[in-house]
Scaffold this motif. Structure first.
Motif, PDB file in Angstrom:
ATOM      1  N   LEU A  40      -4.420 -10.970  -1.339  1.00 33.23           N
ATOM      2  CA  LEU A  40      -4.313 -11.046   0.126  1.00 33.23           C
ATOM      3  C   LEU A  40      -5.469 -11.882   0.665  1.00 33.23           C
ATOM      4  O   LEU A  40      -6.560 -11.875   0.105  1.00 33.23           O
ATOM      5  N   LYS A  60     -11.446   0.506  -5.444  1.00 31.13           N
ATOM      6  CA  LYS A  60     -12.315   1.673  -5.636  1.00 31.13           C
ATOM      7  C   LYS A  60     -11.654   2.557  -6.670  1.00 31.13           C
ATOM      8  O   LYS A  60     -10.542   3.048  -6.459  1.00 31.13           O
ATOM      9  N   ASN A  61     -12.280   2.772  -7.797  1.00 30.19           N
ATOM     10  CA  ASN A  61     -11.678   3.539  -8.891  1.00 30.19           C
ATOM     11  C   ASN A  61     -10.252   3.069  -9.198  1.00 30.19           C
ATOM     12  O   ASN A  61     -10.056   1.925  -9.548  1.00 30.19           O
ATOM     13  N   MET A 110     -14.551   5.815   8.810  1.00 33.21           N
ATOM     14  CA  MET A 110     -15.149   4.611   8.224  1.00 33.21           C
ATOM     15  C   MET A 110     -15.018   3.463   9.212  1.00 33.21           C
ATOM     16  O   MET A 110     -14.077   3.402   9.989  1.00 33.21           O
ATOM     17  N   PRO A 145      -6.573  -0.528  -6.478  1.00 33.06           N
ATOM     18  CA  PRO A 145      -6.776  -1.938  -6.853  1.00 33.06           C
ATOM     19  C   PRO A 145      -7.403  -2.748  -5.718  1.00 33.06           C
ATOM     20  O   PRO A 145      -7.181  -2.442  -4.549  1.00 33.06           O
ATOM     21  N   HIS A 178      -0.075   5.121  -1.049  1.00 35.56           N
ATOM     22  CA  HIS A 178      -0.617   5.903   0.068  1.00 35.56           C
ATOM     23  C   HIS A 178       0.468   6.542   0.932  1.00 35.56           C
ATOM     24  O   HIS A 178       0.154   7.277   1.856  1.00 35.56           O
ATOM     25  N   ALA A 232     -11.362   9.046   6.354  1.00 33.16           N
ATOM     26  CA  ALA A 232     -10.997   7.640   6.252  1.00 33.16           C
ATOM     27  C   ALA A 232     -11.115   6.954   7.617  1.00 33.16           C
ATOM     28  O   ALA A 232     -11.615   5.846   7.728  1.00 33.16           O
ATOM     29  N   GLY A 267      -3.986  10.304  -6.996  1.00 36.00           N
ATOM     30  CA  GLY A 267      -5.186  10.769  -6.323  1.00 36.00           C
ATOM     31  C   GLY A 267      -5.546   9.842  -5.171  1.00 36.00           C
ATOM     32  O   GLY A 267      -6.715   9.641  -4.856  1.00 36.00           O
ATOM     33  N   SER A 268      -4.513   9.262  -4.523  1.00 36.74           N
ATOM     34  CA  SER A 268      -4.756   8.349  -3.403  1.00 36.74           C
ATOM     35  C   SER A 268      -5.316   9.099  -2.204  1.00 36.74           C
ATOM     36  O   SER A 268      -5.008  10.267  -2.002  1.00 36.74           O
ATOM     37  N   SER A 269      -6.123   8.410  -1.443  1.00 31.60           N
ATOM     38  CA  SER A 269      -6.709   9.014  -0.256  1.00 31.60           C
ATOM     39  C   SER A 269      -5.699   9.054   0.886  1.00 31.60           C
ATOM     40  O   SER A 269      -4.869   8.163   1.017  1.00 31.60           O
ATOM     41  N   CYS A 291       0.799  -1.230   0.000  1.00 33.51           N
ATOM     42  CA  CYS A 291       0.000   0.000   0.000  1.00 33.51           C
ATOM     43  C   CYS A 291       0.830   1.278   0.000  1.00 33.51           C
ATOM     44  O   CYS A 291       0.363   2.303  -0.489  1.00 33.51           O
ATOM     45  N   ILE A 346      -3.836   0.550   9.397  1.00 34.56           N
ATOM     46  CA  ILE A 346      -4.337   1.870   8.989  1.00 34.56           C
ATOM     47  C   ILE A 346      -4.834   2.624  10.235  1.00 34.56           C
ATOM     48  O   ILE A 346      -4.652   3.831  10.361  1.00 34.56           O
TER      49      ILE A 346
HETATM   50  C1  HEC Z   1      -2.066   1.727  -7.236  1.00 36.64           C
HETATM   51  C2  HEC Z   1      -2.195   2.636  -6.128  1.00 36.64           C
HETATM   52  C3  HEC Z   1      -2.827   2.148  -4.854  1.00 36.64           C
HETATM   53  C4  HEC Z   1      -2.430   1.089  -4.069  1.00 36.64           C
HETATM   54  C5  HEC Z   1      -1.272   0.122  -4.329  1.00 36.64           C
HETATM   55  C6  HEC Z   1      -3.303   1.079  -2.917  1.00 36.64           C
HETATM   56  N1  HEC Z   1      -4.214   2.092  -3.001  1.00 36.64           N
HETATM   57 FE1  HEC Z   1      -5.705   2.491  -1.676  1.00 36.64          FE
HETATM   58  N2  HEC Z   1      -6.357   4.002  -2.867  1.00 36.64           N
HETATM   59  C7  HEC Z   1      -5.793   4.388  -4.056  1.00 36.64           C
HETATM   60  C8  HEC Z   1      -6.576   5.456  -4.648  1.00 36.64           C
HETATM   61  C9  HEC Z   1      -6.271   6.152  -5.958  1.00 36.64           C
HETATM   62  C10 HEC Z   1      -7.649   5.691  -3.754  1.00 36.64           C
HETATM   63  C11 HEC Z   1      -8.783   6.698  -3.932  1.00 36.64           C
HETATM   64  C12 HEC Z   1      -9.938   5.973  -4.563  1.00 36.64           C
HETATM   65  C13 HEC Z   1     -11.087   6.924  -4.823  1.00 36.64           C
HETATM   66  O1  HEC Z   1     -11.741   7.314  -3.849  1.00 36.64           O
HETATM   67  O2  HEC Z   1     -11.292   7.266  -5.987  1.00 36.64           O
HETATM   68  C14 HEC Z   1      -7.485   4.763  -2.655  1.00 36.64           C
HETATM   69  C15 HEC Z   1      -8.345   4.678  -1.576  1.00 36.64           C
HETATM   70  C16 HEC Z   1      -8.211   3.811  -0.511  1.00 36.64           C
HETATM   71  C17 HEC Z   1      -9.102   3.717   0.619  1.00 36.64           C
HETATM   72  C18 HEC Z   1     -10.347   4.565   0.828  1.00 36.64           C
HETATM   73  C19 HEC Z   1     -10.030   5.731   1.704  1.00 36.64           C
HETATM   74  C20 HEC Z   1     -11.051   6.822   1.624  1.00 36.64           C
HETATM   75  O3  HEC Z   1     -10.947   7.770   2.433  1.00 36.64           O
HETATM   76  O4  HEC Z   1     -11.942   6.775   0.747  1.00 36.64           O
HETATM   77  C21 HEC Z   1      -8.620   2.741   1.442  1.00 36.64           C
HETATM   78  C22 HEC Z   1      -9.208   2.268   2.771  1.00 36.64           C
HETATM   79  C23 HEC Z   1      -7.422   2.234   0.843  1.00 36.64           C
HETATM   80  N3  HEC Z   1      -7.186   2.893  -0.342  1.00 36.64           N
HETATM   81  C24 HEC Z   1      -6.640   1.236   1.379  1.00 36.64           C
HETATM   82  C25 HEC Z   1      -5.547   0.655   0.740  1.00 36.64           C
HETATM   83  C26 HEC Z   1      -4.818  -0.461   1.266  1.00 36.64           C
HETATM   84  C27 HEC Z   1      -5.084  -1.125   2.602  1.00 36.64           C
HETATM   85  C28 HEC Z   1      -3.872  -0.775   0.348  1.00 36.64           C
HETATM   86  C29 HEC Z   1      -2.862  -1.915   0.396  1.00 36.64           C
HETATM   87  C30 HEC Z   1      -3.371  -3.233   0.663  1.00 36.64           C
HETATM   88  C31 HEC Z   1      -4.000   0.168  -0.755  1.00 36.64           C
HETATM   89  N4  HEC Z   1      -5.020   1.024  -0.469  1.00 36.64           N
HETATM   90  C32 HEC Z   1      -3.204   0.165  -1.882  1.00 36.64           C
HETATM   91  C33 HEC Z   1      -4.660   3.862  -4.622  1.00 36.64           C
HETATM   92  C34 HEC Z   1      -3.958   2.766  -4.169  1.00 36.64           C
END
Ligand code: HEC
Length: 113
Positions: free
Chosen positions: A94, A84-85, A71, A88, A44, A68, A59-61, A40, A106
């Motif tokens: 996992l 989500k969008n 939630m 992945p 992030h 966050a 555009g990661s959160s 992650c 988190i």
């Molecule tokens: C390839 C990039 C990428 C990776 C790797 C990734 N994320 Fe994300 N994540 C994003 C993006 C971009 C968003 C925003 C999605 C949206 O709301 O459009 C997001 C959103 C989230 C959210 C929602 C948070 C919110 O406030 O809406 C969570 C929870 C989250 N990620 C957890 C994880 C976890 C746990 C991992 C690892 C297991 C992970 N992410 C790996 C790109 C990534």
């Protein structure tokens, strides 16, 4: 030391090597911090704040944000599992237990504010 024993030994080694190559799932007890760092942090940020260039470009959160952190665990698990969008889903890579560990991490990141 006779030959059949040696042969049996190398058969075991070959099987071990194959198990590793087959991408044997990460230890079921894999701890959340290690999982987070390997899966992650790229998007992030190591601290969850999505303050890195890559995170901004994606555009990661910010996982430590009030939005966050407000939630429920079930919601965080859902997003991590299904994606989500551009985020992945981790359903295939996992286990449910590992996703729980990562979500617990988190929460830790959220407390570090
Ligand atoms: C390839 C990039 C990428 C990776 C790797 C990734 N994320 Fe994300 N994540 C994003 C993006 C971009 C968003 C925003 C999605 C949206 O709301 O459009 C997001 C959103 C989230 C959210 C929602 C948070 C919110 O406030 O809406 C969570 C929870 C989250 N990620 C957890 C994880 C976890 C746990 C991992 C690892 C297991 C992970 N992410 C790996 C790109 C990534």
């Amino acid at each position: 030391m006779n030959h059949s024993l040696l042969r049996r030994g190398s058969a075991v080694l070959i099987m071990l090597a194959l198990a590793l190559l087959a991408g044997a799932p990460v230890r079921a007890d894999g701890d959340g911090a290690a999982l987070y760092k390997s899966k992650c942090a790229v998007c992030h940020g190591a601290d969850g704040k999505a303050a890195t260039l890559a995170a901004k470009a994606m555009g990661s959160s910010d996982l430590t944000s009030p939005a966050a952190q407000k939630m429920t665990d079930a919601q965080l698990i859902e997003i991590t599992t299904k994606g989500k969008n551009k985020m992945p889903g981790y359903e295939k890579s996992l286990s449910a237990a590992q996703i729980k560990e990562v979500v617990a991490y988190i929460r830790e990141l959220g407390k570090k504010k």
